[in-house]
Structures are given as structure tokens and as C-alpha cells.
Design a protein around this motif. Structure first.
Motif, PDB file in Angstrom:
ATOM      1  N   LEU A 147     -11.288  17.557   7.503  1.00 33.20           N
ATOM      2  CA  LEU A 147     -10.092  18.317   7.152  1.00 33.20           C
ATOM      3  C   LEU A 147     -10.258  18.807   5.714  1.00 33.20           C
ATOM      4  CD1 LEU A 147      -7.603  18.966   8.834  1.00 33.20           C
ATOM      5  CD2 LEU A 147      -6.461  16.995   7.820  1.00 33.20           C
ATOM      6  N   LYS A 148     -10.386  20.124   5.564  1.00 33.86           N
ATOM      7  CA  LYS A 148     -10.716  20.704   4.258  1.00 33.86           C
ATOM      8  C   LYS A 148      -9.684  20.372   3.187  1.00 33.86           C
ATOM      9  CE  LYS A 148     -12.081  25.042   2.039  1.00 33.86           C
ATOM     10  NZ  LYS A 148     -11.140  24.936   0.914  1.00 33.86           N
ATOM     11  N   VAL A 149      -8.411  20.316   3.566  1.00 32.71           N
ATOM     12  CA  VAL A 149      -7.371  20.049   2.579  1.00 32.71           C
ATOM     13  C   VAL A 149      -7.553  18.666   1.946  1.00 32.71           C
ATOM     14  CG1 VAL A 149      -5.728  19.105   4.272  1.00 32.71           C
ATOM     15  CG2 VAL A 149      -4.867  20.111   2.155  1.00 32.71           C
ATOM     16  N   LEU A 150      -8.096  17.729   2.721  1.00 35.59           N
ATOM     17  CA  LEU A 150      -8.380  16.395   2.173  1.00 35.59           C
ATOM     18  C   LEU A 150      -9.560  16.453   1.207  1.00 35.59           C
ATOM     19  CD1 LEU A 150      -8.057  14.205   5.410  1.00 35.59           C
ATOM     20  CD2 LEU A 150      -6.297  14.685   3.699  1.00 35.59           C
ATOM     21  N   ALA A 151     -10.602  17.174   1.601  1.00 37.56           N
ATOM     22  CA  ALA A 151     -11.779  17.291   0.737  1.00 37.56           C
ATOM     23  C   ALA A 151     -11.417  17.969  -0.582  1.00 37.56           C
ATOM     24  CB  ALA A 151     -12.873  18.070   1.458  1.00 37.56           C
ATOM     25  N   ASP A 152     -10.579  19.009  -0.501  1.00 41.25           N
ATOM     26  CA  ASP A 152     -10.183  19.731  -1.711  1.00 41.25           C
ATOM     27  C   ASP A 152      -9.411  18.828  -2.669  1.00 41.25           C
ATOM     28  OD1 ASP A 152     -11.377  21.983  -0.716  1.00 41.25           O
ATOM     29  OD2 ASP A 152      -9.512  22.919  -0.027  1.00 41.25           O
ATOM     30  N   ALA A 153      -8.596  17.927  -2.116  1.00 39.69           N
ATOM     31  CA  ALA A 153      -7.800  17.027  -2.954  1.00 39.69           C
ATOM     32  C   ALA A 153      -8.557  15.765  -3.339  1.00 39.69           C
ATOM     33  CB  ALA A 153      -6.514  16.639  -2.221  1.00 39.69           C
ATOM     34  N   GLY A 154      -9.700  15.518  -2.675  1.00 40.56           N
ATOM     35  CA  GLY A 154     -10.476  14.320  -2.975  1.00 40.56           C
ATOM     36  C   GLY A 154      -9.845  13.043  -2.469  1.00 40.56           C
ATOM     37  N   VAL A 155      -9.170  13.123  -1.322  1.00 35.55           N
ATOM     38  CA  VAL A 155      -8.482  11.956  -0.775  1.00 35.55           C
ATOM     39  C   VAL A 155      -8.805  11.806   0.706  1.00 35.55           C
ATOM     40  CG1 VAL A 155      -6.556  12.107  -2.392  1.00 35.55           C
ATOM     41  CG2 VAL A 155      -6.392  13.291  -0.201  1.00 35.55           C
ATOM     42  N   VAL A 156      -8.545  10.610   1.230  1.00 40.40           N
ATOM     43  CA  VAL A 156      -8.614  10.388   2.672  1.00 40.40           C
ATOM     44  C   VAL A 156      -7.237  10.671   3.263  1.00 40.40           C
ATOM     45  CG1 VAL A 156     -10.467   8.703   2.540  1.00 40.40           C
ATOM     46  CG2 VAL A 156      -8.089   7.928   2.374  1.00 40.40           C
ATOM     47  N   ASP A 157      -7.142  10.693   4.580  1.00 42.58           N
ATOM     48  CA  ASP A 157      -5.865  10.992   5.227  1.00 42.58           C
ATOM     49  C   ASP A 157      -4.875   9.855   5.017  1.00 42.58           C
ATOM     50  OD1 ASP A 157      -4.168  12.564   7.160  1.00 42.58           O
ATOM     51  OD2 ASP A 157      -4.336  10.674   8.240  1.00 42.58           O
ATOM     52  N   ALA A 158      -3.656  10.201   4.647  1.00 41.63           N
ATOM     53  CA  ALA A 158      -2.641   9.189   4.343  1.00 41.63           C
ATOM     54  C   ALA A 158      -2.226   8.416   5.587  1.00 41.63           C
ATOM     55  CB  ALA A 158      -1.426   9.854   3.700  1.00 41.63           C
ATOM     56  N   GLY A 159      -1.974   9.125   6.688  1.00 42.58           N
ATOM     57  CA  GLY A 159      -1.574   8.436   7.914  1.00 42.58           C
ATOM     58  C   GLY A 159      -2.668   7.540   8.441  1.00 42.58           C
ATOM     59  N   GLY A 160      -3.909   8.008   8.342  1.00 45.52           N
ATOM     60  CA  GLY A 160      -5.030   7.181   8.757  1.00 45.52           C
ATOM     61  C   GLY A 160      -5.164   5.939   7.907  1.00 45.52           C
ATOM     62  N   ARG A 161      -4.896   6.082   6.619  1.00 43.71           N
ATOM     63  CA  ARG A 161      -4.928   4.906   5.724  1.00 43.71           C
ATOM     64  C   ARG A 161      -3.847   3.902   6.131  1.00 43.71           C
ATOM     65  NH1 ARG A 161      -6.230   0.632   3.498  1.00 43.71           N
ATOM     66  NH2 ARG A 161      -5.658   0.196   1.361  1.00 43.71           N
ATOM     67  N   GLY A 162      -2.675   4.394   6.482  1.00 48.22           N
ATOM     68  CA  GLY A 162      -1.605   3.495   6.919  1.00 48.22           C
ATOM     69  C   GLY A 162      -1.974   2.738   8.176  1.00 48.22           C
ATOM     70  N   LEU A 163      -2.578   3.432   9.141  1.00 46.41           N
ATOM     71  CA  LEU A 163      -3.001   2.768  10.368  1.00 46.41           C
ATOM     72  C   LEU A 163      -4.092   1.743  10.081  1.00 46.41           C
ATOM     73  CD1 LEU A 163      -2.949   2.396  13.411  1.00 46.41           C
ATOM     74  CD2 LEU A 163      -4.549   4.322  13.612  1.00 46.41           C
ATOM     75  N   GLY A 220      -9.316  14.314  11.827  1.00 47.18           N
ATOM     76  CA  GLY A 220      -9.284  14.034  10.402  1.00 47.18           C
ATOM     77  C   GLY A 220      -7.953  13.453   9.975  1.00 47.18           C
ATOM     78  N   THR A 221      -7.189  13.011  10.970  1.00 48.73           N
ATOM     79  CA  THR A 221      -5.849  12.463  10.714  1.00 48.73           C
ATOM     80  C   THR A 221      -5.757  11.056  11.294  1.00 48.73           C
ATOM     81  OG1 THR A 221      -4.955  13.328  12.793  1.00 48.73           O
ATOM     82  CG2 THR A 221      -4.877  14.789  10.874  1.00 48.73           C
ATOM     83  N   ILE A 222      -4.551  10.534  11.362  1.00 51.20           N
ATOM     84  CA  ILE A 222      -4.305   9.214  11.941  1.00 51.20           C
ATOM     85  C   ILE A 222      -4.829   9.139  13.370  1.00 51.20           C
ATOM     86  CG2 ILE A 222      -1.982   9.929  12.665  1.00 51.20           C
ATOM     87  CD1 ILE A 222      -1.043   7.065  12.234  1.00 51.20           C
ATOM     88  N   LEU A 223      -4.817  10.262  14.085  1.00 54.94           N
ATOM     89  CA  LEU A 223      -5.313  10.278  15.464  1.00 54.94           C
ATOM     90  C   LEU A 223      -6.801   9.939  15.513  1.00 54.94           C
ATOM     91  CD1 LEU A 223      -3.525  13.504  16.784  1.00 54.94           C
ATOM     92  CD2 LEU A 223      -2.783  11.134  17.021  1.00 54.94           C
ATOM     93  N   ALA A 239       0.813  -1.225   0.000  1.00 50.03           N
ATOM     94  CA  ALA A 239       0.000   0.000   0.000  1.00 50.03           C
ATOM     95  C   ALA A 239       0.843   1.270   0.000  1.00 50.03           C
ATOM     96  CB  ALA A 239      -0.930   0.010   1.224  1.00 50.03           C
ATOM     97  N   ARG A 240       2.161   1.116   0.019  1.00 49.70           N
ATOM     98  CA  ARG A 240       3.044   2.276   0.187  1.00 49.70           C
ATOM     99  C   ARG A 240       2.819   3.335  -0.889  1.00 49.70           C
ATOM    100  NH1 ARG A 240       7.387   4.335  -1.786  1.00 49.70           N
ATOM    101  NH2 ARG A 240       7.620   2.702  -3.348  1.00 49.70           N
ATOM    102  N   GLU A 241       2.777   2.904  -2.137  1.00 49.24           N
ATOM    103  CA  GLU A 241       2.620   3.866  -3.225  1.00 49.24           C
ATOM    104  C   GLU A 241       1.267   4.567  -3.149  1.00 49.24           C
ATOM    105  OE1 GLU A 241       3.353   4.040  -8.057  1.00 49.24           O
ATOM    106  OE2 GLU A 241       3.240   2.113  -7.018  1.00 49.24           O
ATOM    107  N   GLU A 242       0.227   3.807  -2.835  1.00 50.34           N
ATOM    108  CA  GLU A 242      -1.107   4.410  -2.690  1.00 50.34           C
ATOM    109  C   GLU A 242      -1.117   5.444  -1.575  1.00 50.34           C
ATOM    110  OE1 GLU A 242      -5.331   3.413  -0.636  1.00 50.34           O
ATOM    111  OE2 GLU A 242      -4.031   1.735  -1.154  1.00 50.34           O
ATOM    112  N   ILE A 243      -0.530   5.098  -0.422  1.00 43.47           N
ATOM    113  CA  ILE A 243      -0.530   6.012   0.720  1.00 43.47           C
ATOM    114  C   ILE A 243       0.296   7.254   0.409  1.00 43.47           C
ATOM    115  CG2 ILE A 243       0.077   6.265   3.148  1.00 43.47           C
ATOM    116  CD1 ILE A 243      -0.398   3.227   3.442  1.00 43.47           C
ATOM    117  N   ASP A 244       1.434   7.070  -0.255  1.00 44.82           N
ATOM    118  CA  ASP A 244       2.234   8.230  -0.657  1.00 44.82           C
ATOM    119  C   ASP A 244       1.409   9.184  -1.515  1.00 44.82           C
ATOM    120  OD1 ASP A 244       4.514   7.440   0.676  1.00 44.82           O
ATOM    121  OD2 ASP A 244       5.506   6.600  -1.089  1.00 44.82           O
ATOM    122  N   ALA A 245       0.586   8.615  -2.412  1.00 42.88           N
ATOM    123  CA  ALA A 245      -0.219   9.436  -3.313  1.00 42.88           C
ATOM    124  C   ALA A 245      -1.317  10.193  -2.578  1.00 42.88           C
ATOM    125  CB  ALA A 245      -0.828   8.569  -4.409  1.00 42.88           C
TER     126      ALA A 245
END
Length: 546
Positions: free
Chosen positions: A184-200, A137-140, A27-33
Motif C-alpha cells: 500500500l503506497k500510502v503506508l510506504a510514503d508515510a513510513g509506517v505499517v498498517d494501523a489496523g493490521g498492527r491492532g490485530l 496491505g491492511t488488517i485483512l 498500544a493505542r497511542e502507537e496504533i493511532d499514530a
């Protein structure tokens, strides 16, 4: 470990760390993206993978050295702390450490399931406490949702099993991850979920898989969010916030660290300080690098200081790739003499040995330091092949170099492969020739039994000499010379033109190697013999026939 509940076994933990490491690698490449917060530097997946991989390597090494669950978990959390990279990697290391301590301190009377639920709670509390200014809205957030779900199962369930806890926690983590763009607005603007949360979520899914056998559907597929690739900018990257990431390990007492947190907080953002018992990992994003380091000096002894300029990070990576030329061999060597043999043939050496298997980070470092645009890896040990595969995939996906692995399971196979290495050939042709040579090199060894056991060659007692052929015990005897010559005879049973004998570090190994060479000259006069001083541990002789 007598105080640990019966359901918590070292084998289960080892399966979990292996599956989680592989899952993070995949999942590393996906999470990086997905990485747009707090800085869109596209390395969250890599950082979390390397953090977890360092911890996995340490617990595997502790287990192979004969440590119990407590010793293995201590090694695991210590390596996670030392190997933590980036904001999310540091938070992950704190969570892993807190969970490990809770499991270590579990009483035999405690339920396995209750211990796991409480470990998730403790880990979440520790992660929030480690962050200077927690942001939802993060890994926390994902960690809290998983912990709350586990606590709810405990409060409402009976006859609980650990699988119930982790199934609920993993499902809640995926649901919380899907909601992070709403927080987290920055996530909504980019259309992605939080990367750290995805890793967890990947790590929790791995725990669920170990205990239930299920492979959960990934969150990205469930919520239908697009995967936004992080483009490499043509110009300078100018972040809205602080320009530098500063990380260092710090030796300091707890009161000094409390003061450090207060000093660093107004200097920037993304402040995370994790650790304990006198050793801490400090991470912060700042404009004033000097002030961040001086704060560490005031608190104690900072070392392994790493400073990353976000704008130059991509430029530097591009420069390193363009500067790499030629082909290099990276070889794992299990003895001083073997290391010198590989170096004399032009290889970059990663030193290892029994109980000292190389980590993914060590092999990655060797790849990066080699300067080669094309890398051929010789792991030379079955337990190091998987580590080499992960390092190779990480290096290739980062664009550092083109990497190929020759799955050598023995030091002598690596020597045979290196003997036919030809830089003038194309990369693919060189890899094919080296692979074919290694595959056809029949290898053996002798060692001494440390305990009573049943082998493929029959029972053995402590002190018996064991002859190894292709990784299996094939001969049991009382005397090293007779066992060694029996192994050589068997290796030559299918023919061969060259025999290689490598003497170990123990007293008398060189004389034994010389006697075996004389035996071959008498019994197999058509075979050329080469004897080396390898200096390896536990194996008085390594042998190979080509």
C-alpha cells in the motif's frame, strides 16, 4: 458446555480478553499514530481498543452471572458488534464474532488446536466478506497470513496444541504486517505499517502470550519503521476521498442487507457491513450522508446513527477540550439510594450493581458528559477499578481531561472520600485528601450465602449470614443482627469516630440498620452514627468506620 472440546475453558478465554484489552490499551497511542489509511484521522487504535473493551466487559459480566462458555461467548460477540467503532473496529468485531460462533459450535470430539485453526480461517473469510472492496496491505492481509499459517501447521503437524496454532499465527501476522508498506503506497510514503493490521497483531500476540507465556517483540521494533505522530492540523483537513464517516446499527433481514451493500458501494469507500441474525453494524465513508442513511431506511430500521466529518473531527475535539472547566467527581453507584447520595453531593453517577459492572465505555461517557477539565473517579468496587483505570488512561491520552482514580473498593469508601472533597483545593491536594480518607475508612457488610463453601471464618451453608470485613468473609452466623453487630464491633476495634450504615433494598433492611444504630449508641456511645437508604442488592447492610 458439553459440546466444547475439553481444552477450551472459560477461564482461558477470560485471561485472553483481559490481556488483549490491556495490550490494545498500551498500544493505542502507537496504533493511532500509524493511522494513515483509509483516512488519516488518528483513531484506529482507540477504536479497536474500545471495540474489544466493550466485548471484554460483556463476557466478564456474563461469567460473573454464572453463564457457561457458550453464553459468555454469545455476550462477547454481541457486545463487539454493538460496540464496534471505526473501519478497523467493525472488521475486528466481525472476526471476533465469527471465531466465537465457531468455538461455540465445536464438537467434543474435535481437537482444541484444530478448532482454533478453523476459527481463524472462518474469521478471516468473514472479514473479507464484510468489506465492500477488500484492499491488501491492511488488517485483512494480516488476518489472511495468520490464518494461512495456522492451516499450514495443521497440515504438517501432529499432536498439535492450541499454543502451536497461535504461535504460528502471531508470528505470521507480524511478518505480514512488516510487508504492508510494500502493498500500500500510502503506508510506504508515510513510513509506517498498517494501523489496523498492527491492532490485530496485538490481539494475536495476546493469545500467544496466554498460551505460551511469551511476550513477542513488537513489529514496530522488528522492522525499524519510524513512528509517525499524527499532527493536529492548524487549518481544515481536506481528505482526498469522501468527507464523512457514517455508522449505524441496522435491524434488517439478510436479503435486504445484500441490497444495501450494492446501494452503498458506489456512494463512497471503506464499506463494511457486519453482523447477522437480524442485527448489523454498517460503516461507510461517503460524501452524501443522506443517501447512506436512506439506504439503511430502505433496508430496515437504522438506529444509533453516527456521522463524523473528518475535517471537523479535530476542530470539535479541540473545542470540547477548551470548553471543559472545573472539577467533577464520577462515581459508580450500586443502588438507587446510593446513586442519589452521590448525585446530591455533586457527582456524576454511573449506575451498576452485582452482575452489572460498568463498562469502560460507560465510564468514558460519564467523563466526557461531565464537562470537567479535572475528573476524580470513584469506582467503589474492586472489579471496577481496572475498568476505571483504562477509561482514565483513554480520556487523558485523548486530551479530554485530567483524570485521577481513587481506588475505592466499597461504596462506603466512596461516600467517605466524597465527604472530604473540596473543589477549592488544588487538584493534587484534593486527590491526596480523598485518597487518604478512603484508605482509612474501614468497611464491612453482611450478605447471605448462596451455596456451601469454606470461608476464612469457617464453613458455611446456603442461607447462612456472612459478615464481610475489608472484602473477606470474617463472620458466619445464622441471624443478620448478631452478625452485623459483630462486624461493627470488629471495625471499631481499632477506634473510630463515625460509623456509617447503608441499608439495602431487601425487606427489613431499614429496620435492621436502625437496630444496629441503636446498638452503637449503647455499646459505643462516643461514635457518631449515620444511617442511609442505599437500595443496593445482595447486601442488606454496608458499613463503614472512620
Amino acid at each position: 458446555m458439553e459440546q466444547v472440546p475439553q481444552g477450551i475453558s472459560l477461564d482461558t478465554v477470560l485471561r485472553f480478553v483481559d490481556i488483549a484489552t490491556d495490550a490494545l490499551s498500551s498500544a493505542r497511542e502507537e496504533i493511532d499514530a500509524l493511522n494513515v489509511y483509509p483516512v488519516p484521522d488518528g483513531d484506529t487504535g482507540t477504536n479497536m481498543f474500545l471495540t474489544f473493551s466493550a466485548a471484554r466487559d460483556a463476557i466478564r459480566e456474563a461469567a460473573m452471572a454464572g453463564g457457561d462458555l457458550g453464553a459468555a461467548l454469545a455476550a462477547f460477540r454481541h457486545a463487539a458488534l454493538l460496540g464496534a467503532r471505526g473501519n478497523s473496529g467493525v472488521i475486528l468485531s466481525q472476526m471476533l464474532g465469527a471465531m466465537s460462533v465457531r468455538i461455540e459450535r465445536a464438537a467434543a470430539s474435535e481437537s482444541y488446536a484444530l478448532v482454533m485453526a478453523d476459527a481463524l480461517r472462518v474469521a478471516t473469510d468473514a472479514s473479507y466478506a464484510a468489506v465492500g472492496q477488500p484492499v491488501e496491505g491492511t488488517i485483512l492481509t494480516v488476518a489472511r497470513a495468520a490464518s494461512d499459517a495456522a492451516q499450514h501447521v495443521v497440515a504438517t503437524g501432529k499432536d498439535l496444541r492450541a499454543r502451536d496454532i497461535f504461535s504460528a499465527a502471531a508470528a505470521a501476522a507480524r511478518a505480514a504486517l512488516a510487508r504492508t508498506p510494500q502493498q500500500l503506497k500510502v503506508l510506504a510514503d508515510a513510513g509506517v505499517v498498517d494501523a489496523g493490521g498492527r491492532g490485530l497483531s496485538v490481539v494475536l500476540d495476546a493469545a500467544d502470550t496466554v498460551l505460551t507465556g511469551r511476550i513477542p517483540v513488537t513489529t514496530s521494533a522488528r522492522i525499524g519503521l519510524p513512528r509517525i505522530p499524527m499532527p493536529v492540523p492548524d487549518g481544515d483537513l481536506t481528505p482526498d476521498g469522501p468527507a464523512y464517516e457514517v455508522m449505524y446499527l441496522l435491524e434488517a433481514d439478510e436479503p435486504a442487507v445484500a441490497t444495501l451493500r450494492k446501494t452503498l458501494a458506489p456512494l463512497g469507500d471503506s464499506l463494511v457491513v457486519v453482523g447477522g441474525e437480524g442485527l448489523w453494524n454498517v460503516h461507510v465513508h461517503v460524501h452524501d450522508v443522506g443517501a447512506a442513511i436512506e439506504a439503511g431506511l430502505d433496508a430496515g430500521r437504522p438506529y444509533r446513527v453516527r456521522v463524523t466529518h473528518f475535517a471537523e473531527q479535530v476542530v470539535e475535539a479541540r473545542r470540547r477540550r477548551s470548553d471543559r472547566t472545573g472539577r467533577r467527581i464520577v462515581a459508580v453507584a450500586a443502588g438507587t439510594g446510593l446513586a442519589e447520595l452521590f448525585r446530591s453531593a455533586g457527582a456524576v453517577v454511573v449506575e451498576a450493581g452485582p452482575g452489572r459492572r460498568p463498562s469502560t465505555g460507560q465510564i468514558l461517557e460519564a467523563i466526557e458528559s461531565s464537562g470537567g477539565a479535572e475528573i476524580i473517579l470513584l469506582p467503589n468496587d474492586p472489579d471496577s477499578v481496572r475498568v476505571a483505570e483504562i477509561a482514565a488512561r483513554t480520556a487523558e491520552e485523548s486530551g479530554a481531561a485530567r483524570v485521577a482514580i481513587i481506588p475505592t473498593h466499597a461504596q462506603v469508601q466512596g461516600l467517605a472520600a466524597l465527604a472530604v472533597h473540596e473543589p477549592g483545593r488544588s487538584f493534587d491536594s484534593d486527590v491526596l485528601e480523598m485518597t487518604a480518607t478512603a484508605r482509612h475508612a474501614r468497611h464491612g457488610a453482611i450478605t447471605v450465602a448462596a451455596r456451601r463453601a469454606i470461608t476464612m471464618a469457617g464453613p458455611c451453608e446456603p442461607g447462612d449470614v456472612l459478615g464481610v470485613i475489608e472484602g473477606d468473609f470474617a463472620v458466619v452466623g445464622e441471624e443478620q443482627y448478631s452478625v452485623a453487630t459483630s462486624v461493627l464491633d470488629r471495625l471499631l476495634g481499632a477506634g473510630g469516630e463515625l460509623a456509617t450504615i447503608v441499608a439495602g433494598r431487601e425487606e427489613g433492611a431499614r429496620d435492621l440498620a436502625a437496630r444496629c444504630a441503636e446498638f452503637l449508641e449503647r455499646a459505643h456511645p462516643h461514635v457518631d452514627v449515620v444511617v442511609y437508604d442505599g437500595g443496593q442488592e445482595r447486601y442488606p447492610l454496608l458499613m463503614c468506620v472512620e
